[in-house]
Write a protein that holds these residues in place. Structure first.
Motif, PDB file in Angstrom:
ATOM      1  N   PHE A 104       0.835  -1.201   0.000  1.00  0.00           N
ATOM      2  CA  PHE A 104       0.000   0.000   0.000  1.00  0.00           C
ATOM      3  C   PHE A 104       0.873   1.256   0.000  1.00  0.00           C
ATOM      4  CE2 PHE A 104      -2.480   3.294   2.197  1.00  0.00           C
ATOM      5  CZ  PHE A 104      -3.637   3.288   1.432  1.00  0.00           C
ATOM      6  N   GLN A 105       1.952   1.249   0.803  1.00  0.00           N
ATOM      7  CA  GLN A 105       2.830   2.420   0.869  1.00  0.00           C
ATOM      8  C   GLN A 105       3.487   2.708  -0.482  1.00  0.00           C
ATOM      9  OE1 GLN A 105       5.240   0.937   4.071  1.00  0.00           O
ATOM     10  NE2 GLN A 105       4.233   2.227   5.613  1.00  0.00           N
ATOM     11  N   ALA A 106       3.918   1.654  -1.166  1.00  0.00           N
ATOM     12  CA  ALA A 106       4.530   1.854  -2.488  1.00  0.00           C
ATOM     13  C   ALA A 106       3.530   2.483  -3.447  1.00  0.00           C
ATOM     14  CB  ALA A 106       5.032   0.515  -3.029  1.00  0.00           C
ATOM     15  N   LEU A 107       2.294   2.000  -3.427  1.00  0.00           N
ATOM     16  CA  LEU A 107       1.263   2.544  -4.322  1.00  0.00           C
ATOM     17  C   LEU A 107       0.899   3.975  -3.951  1.00  0.00           C
ATOM     18  CD1 LEU A 107      -0.931  -0.664  -4.512  1.00  0.00           C
ATOM     19  CD2 LEU A 107       0.455   0.276  -6.360  1.00  0.00           C
ATOM     20  N   LEU A 165      -5.759   5.616  -6.124  1.00  0.00           N
ATOM     21  CA  LEU A 165      -5.794   4.907  -4.843  1.00  0.00           C
ATOM     22  C   LEU A 165      -6.689   5.644  -3.851  1.00  0.00           C
ATOM     23  CD1 LEU A 165      -4.561   2.560  -3.119  1.00  0.00           C
ATOM     24  CD2 LEU A 165      -2.753   4.167  -2.475  1.00  0.00           C
ATOM     25  N   ALA A 166      -6.516   6.959  -3.767  1.00  0.00           N
ATOM     26  CA  ALA A 166      -7.301   7.754  -2.823  1.00  0.00           C
ATOM     27  C   ALA A 166      -8.791   7.685  -3.126  1.00  0.00           C
ATOM     28  CB  ALA A 166      -6.827   9.205  -2.851  1.00  0.00           C
ATOM     29  N   ASN A 167      -9.147   7.564  -4.391  1.00  0.00           N
ATOM     30  CA  ASN A 167     -10.561   7.529  -4.796  1.00  0.00           C
ATOM     31  C   ASN A 167     -11.145   6.122  -4.821  1.00  0.00           C
ATOM     32  OD1 ASN A 167     -10.447  10.304  -5.169  1.00  0.00           O
ATOM     33  ND2 ASN A 167     -10.011  10.149  -7.361  1.00  0.00           N
ATOM     34  N   SER A 168     -10.329   5.128  -4.526  1.00  0.00           N
ATOM     35  CA  SER A 168     -10.757   3.733  -4.672  1.00  0.00           C
ATOM     36  C   SER A 168     -11.459   3.226  -3.416  1.00  0.00           C
ATOM     37  CB  SER A 168      -9.548   2.845  -4.961  1.00  0.00           C
ATOM     38  OG  SER A 168      -8.773   2.671  -3.781  1.00  0.00           O
ATOM     39  N   HIS A 169     -12.016   2.015  -3.517  1.00  0.00           N
ATOM     40  CA  HIS A 169     -12.657   1.375  -2.371  1.00  0.00           C
ATOM     41  C   HIS A 169     -11.652   1.080  -1.248  1.00  0.00           C
ATOM     42  CE1 HIS A 169     -16.262   1.262  -4.591  1.00  0.00           C
ATOM     43  NE2 HIS A 169     -16.049   0.156  -5.288  1.00  0.00           N
ATOM     44  N   LEU A 170     -10.348   1.007  -1.588  1.00  0.00           N
ATOM     45  CA  LEU A 170      -9.343   0.723  -0.561  1.00  0.00           C
ATOM     46  C   LEU A 170      -9.251   1.847   0.473  1.00  0.00           C
ATOM     47  CD1 LEU A 170      -8.115  -0.863  -3.262  1.00  0.00           C
ATOM     48  CD2 LEU A 170      -6.232  -1.236  -1.689  1.00  0.00           C
ATOM     49  N   CYS A 171      -9.707   3.028   0.118  1.00  0.00           N
ATOM     50  CA  CYS A 171      -9.657   4.163   1.037  1.00  0.00           C
ATOM     51  C   CYS A 171     -11.050   4.683   1.386  1.00  0.00           C
ATOM     52  CB  CYS A 171      -8.816   5.292   0.433  1.00  0.00           C
ATOM     53  SG  CYS A 171      -7.079   4.865   0.206  1.00  0.00           S
ATOM     54  N   ASP A 172     -12.070   3.899   1.090  1.00  0.00           N
ATOM     55  CA  ASP A 172     -13.449   4.299   1.388  1.00  0.00           C
ATOM     56  C   ASP A 172     -13.879   3.627   2.692  1.00  0.00           C
ATOM     57  OD1 ASP A 172     -16.136   4.891   1.507  1.00  0.00           O
ATOM     58  OD2 ASP A 172     -16.529   4.456  -0.600  1.00  0.00           O
ATOM     59  N   ALA A 173     -13.553   4.255   3.811  1.00  0.00           N
ATOM     60  CA  ALA A 173     -13.792   3.649   5.125  1.00  0.00           C
ATOM     61  C   ALA A 173     -15.277   3.489   5.414  1.00  0.00           C
ATOM     62  CB  ALA A 173     -13.124   4.492   6.207  1.00  0.00           C
ATOM     63  N   ARG A 174     -16.083   4.445   4.978  1.00  0.00           N
ATOM     64  CA  ARG A 174     -17.528   4.351   5.239  1.00  0.00           C
ATOM     65  C   ARG A 174     -18.116   3.114   4.556  1.00  0.00           C
ATOM     66  NH1 ARG A 174     -20.724   8.085   7.245  1.00  0.00           N
ATOM     67  NH2 ARG A 174     -19.158   9.721   6.858  1.00  0.00           N
ATOM     68  N   ARG A 175     -17.772   2.931   3.276  1.00  0.00           N
ATOM     69  CA  ARG A 175     -18.279   1.775   2.535  1.00  0.00           C
ATOM     70  C   ARG A 175     -17.768   0.477   3.164  1.00  0.00           C
ATOM     71  NH1 ARG A 175     -16.296  -1.478  -1.568  1.00  0.00           N
ATOM     72  NH2 ARG A 175     -17.803  -2.218  -3.133  1.00  0.00           N
TER      73      ARG A 175
END
Length: 637
Positions: A541-544, A608-618
């Protein structure tokens, strides 16, 4: 007594039983029978006889002291503390008893009380090797390394052949990264005491540190055979996941044995009346509510829980709370500090709180208590953020996604798998370093910032082939300050050279760095290379986050598939290999197209920021749907 003192326990037991057949009320014989059973390796059987002795005569301190020692050996440290204190009420100047009490308090994490008891023991017996030894161990855990070293030196001076003091000294050196010294000490102890469990455990940790995983695994196995101590067994469960030469059947067998031992050691809680509540009570059990990767991933979910439908209880085993601990405490509906409580006391607290679903976070790692599931403290129990099965029959579910837990996978699980649409949940902090997307001249730079214990021999073989195919390229390896250790660094160098790399292509970064500096280091990397059979997750995740492509090769196990889950969740399927040849081909292609990848770095971070990986609510919404579903299933059988 002569048979007992000579270690002929079978004959001693027969003699004591004959005496008790005629004199069942003889307190000393009841005590000696229990003591002989304990020394013969039957701790659980010893307790009724020693308790019977205390019932007959509760004014003898040694009865309480020995009962405490038996209880401590079974992991019931809170009970042991009570019995040691009772012994000291009867014999307050008993330095040995105070030292034993200190050891029990140390195991519970009550370090201030443990230090006080050690110092009291030394007032009554200044030349006690045991008290100095225990004081050194306590001070080491408290982070007071210089004082700990002085106490352990005193213990070894007072008693030259003192294996426990030498083993505590080995623990201290291991904690300071002195691997060579740790190996020498442990082997010296085992030459004197081939049955010293602690020396095998420390030797295993040191060997694991330098990637000698087969030897480390053997040492863990020897330690567990000598005494099925849960922490050592959990470390073994992690070690076997790093091994490329161990098949899934053997990994499953070791996990099942862990589950069996946990079930034997766990107590049985009385059935309590159901506590009805309009909200579902979720209990999160963790030692990672602090500045830690698991906490960083779990924090957004905690913030987005629906408090109308869910009451969040956090059971925190934190020896050294920090700023992150304060944040977690503030978000919990109920915060319970379990540091200093043994498993039985924690299980009773969870049961008393009426927890509906107990969630064990990252159970096999750090000071987490995977074994708590065996107590069945809650009607539903779930493993979250672990990388393999717990092996415990009472752990009902494990959560992953379709890549971590494929529907027709061959990996063994005692748990029923539950799948989120996407498992990994990341968070992009506000103070991220800038991404360097400017084109750079010069050869390609590969990098791996994973824990070096994850770097297997097959991984090094493929990396060496990549470097051979691109002779101008470089490989940067970095993980904290681990590469300062020559016993770790040099075998990796030799394996890469044997696979075709040149010495000038290898860069072992040896300085530990703060998080910001560490992330900026990715600006110098063109392609991140993942490891197997235990891949990266946080490092992927950090690399991405820094816009760097990560090449991975999943191996069909949960521990090997985290990077695949992240990459496929981002639509970066082209970075996921299906063979060693494909891994090499993808890495070389990325290196040759490094300018294109670098120009796309800002876009990759934004994706990455806009993806499901960063969508905590979802993500949290999906998790809560799982909680509701398993609770309905539990309620309706």
């Amino acid at each position: 007594m002569s048979h007992h003192l000579a270690g002929r326990y079978t004959l001693a037991l027969s003699t004591y039983r004959k005496v008790l057949a005629n004199q069942p009320g003889h307190a000393e014989t009841q005590h000696l029978l229990g003591l002989a059973l304990f020394q013969a390796g039957h701790a659980a059987l010893a307790i009724p006889n020693i308790r019977r002795a205390i019932t007959l005569d509760d004014a003898i301190s040694q009865f309480h002291n020995n009962l405490a020692a038996v209880e401590a050996s079974l992991g019931r440290q809170s009970v042991a503390v009570d019995e040691f204190l009772q012994a000291l009420r009867l014999a307050p100047q008993d330095a040995e008893c105070r030292s034993n009490l200190a050891n029990a308090l140390k195991v519970l994490g009550r370090l201030g009380e443990a230090e006080r008891q050690c110092r009291l023991a030394l007032i009554f017996h200044p030349a006690s090797p045991e008290a100095n030894c225990n004081l050194g161990a306590v001070l080491h855990l408290a982070g007071r390394v210089v004082e700990a070293a002085a106490a352990l030196r005193r213990a070894c001076t007072l008693l030259a052949d003192f294996p426990q003091a030498q083993n505590n000294w080995a623990s201290l050196r291991l904690g300071e990264g002195e691997i060579a010294g740790t190996l020498v000490l442990c082997r010296r102890i085992l030459a004197l005491r081939p049955d010293h469990r602690g020396a095998f455990s420390n030797l295993a940790l040191a060997l694991q540190h330098i990637r000698r995983l087969r030897q480390a695994s053997d040492c863990y196995g020897r330690a567990v055979l000598l005494s099925a101590e849960i922490e050592t067994f959990r470390n073994w469960l992690t070690c076997i996941l790093y091994r490329h030469d161990l098949d899934k059947t053997e990994i499953g067998r070791i996990h099942r044995e862990f589950g069996r031992i946990c079930s034997i050691q766990a107590g049985r809680l009385p059935l309590g009346a159901a506590i009805r509540s309009p909200r579902l009570r979720i209990g999160y059990l963790s030692s990672d509510f602090r500045d830690h990767p698991v906490a960083a991933s779990f924090w957004p979910a905690l913030c987005h829980h629906d408090r109308h439908d869910f009451a969040i209880h956090c059971y925190a085993d934190i020896a050294s709370p920090d700023h992150a601990t304060d944040l977690f405490r503030g978000k919990a509906d109920v915060w319970t500090d379990i540091n200093g409580l043994d498993d039985g006391a924690v299980a009773e607290r969870i049961r008393g709180d009426g927890i509906d679903i107990l969630v064990v976070l990252a159970g096999r790692f750090d000071r987490n208590r995977l074994q708590m599931a065996a107590w069945r403290a809650a009607p539903v129990q779930i493993s979250l953020h672990d990388v393999a099965t717990s092996g415990i029959a009472e752990m009902d579910y494990i959560i992953g996604d379709r890549w971590l837990l494929p529907r027709h996978g061959k990996e063994f699980f005692t748990e029923r798998p539950l799948r989120l649409p996407q498992f990994y949940l990341g968070h992009l902090p506000q103070d991220l370093p800038e991404v360097d997307s400017l084109r750079r001249d010069g050869p390609a730079v590969f990098g791996c910032f994973n824990n070096p214990t994850k770097i297997s021999a097959p991984t090094l073989g493929v990396w060496g082939s990549i470097l051979k195919a691109l002779p101008d390229s470089r490989l940067v390896l970095h993980y904290r300050d681990r590469y300062t250790c020559g016993l770790l660094r040099e075998p990796i160098r030799e394996a890469l050279l044997a696979a075709g790399a040149q010495a000038e292509q290898l860069d072992f970064a040896q300085a530990d760095q703060d998080p910001g500096t560490f992330l900026r280091r990715y600006n110098d990397i063109d392609v991140a290379l993942d490891t197997w059979p235990f891949c990266g997750s946080t490092t992927t995740f950090q690399a991405l986050v820094m816009g760097v492509p990560v090449v991975t090769w999943p191996q069909g196990s949960m521990a090997a598939n985290w990077s695949e889950s992240i990459l496929r969740g981002l639509g970066l399927d082209q970075l996921v290999a299906a063979s060693a040849e494909q891994y090499q081909g993808i890495a070389i292609d990325c290196a040759q197209r490094r300018r294109e990848w670098r120009e796309a770095r800002r876009a990759l971070r934004q994706k990455l920021a806009n993806s499901h990986l960063c969508d905590a609510r979802r993500w949290t919404g999906h998790l809560e749907r799982i909680y509701r579903a398993v609770w309905r299933r539990a309620c309706h059988g």
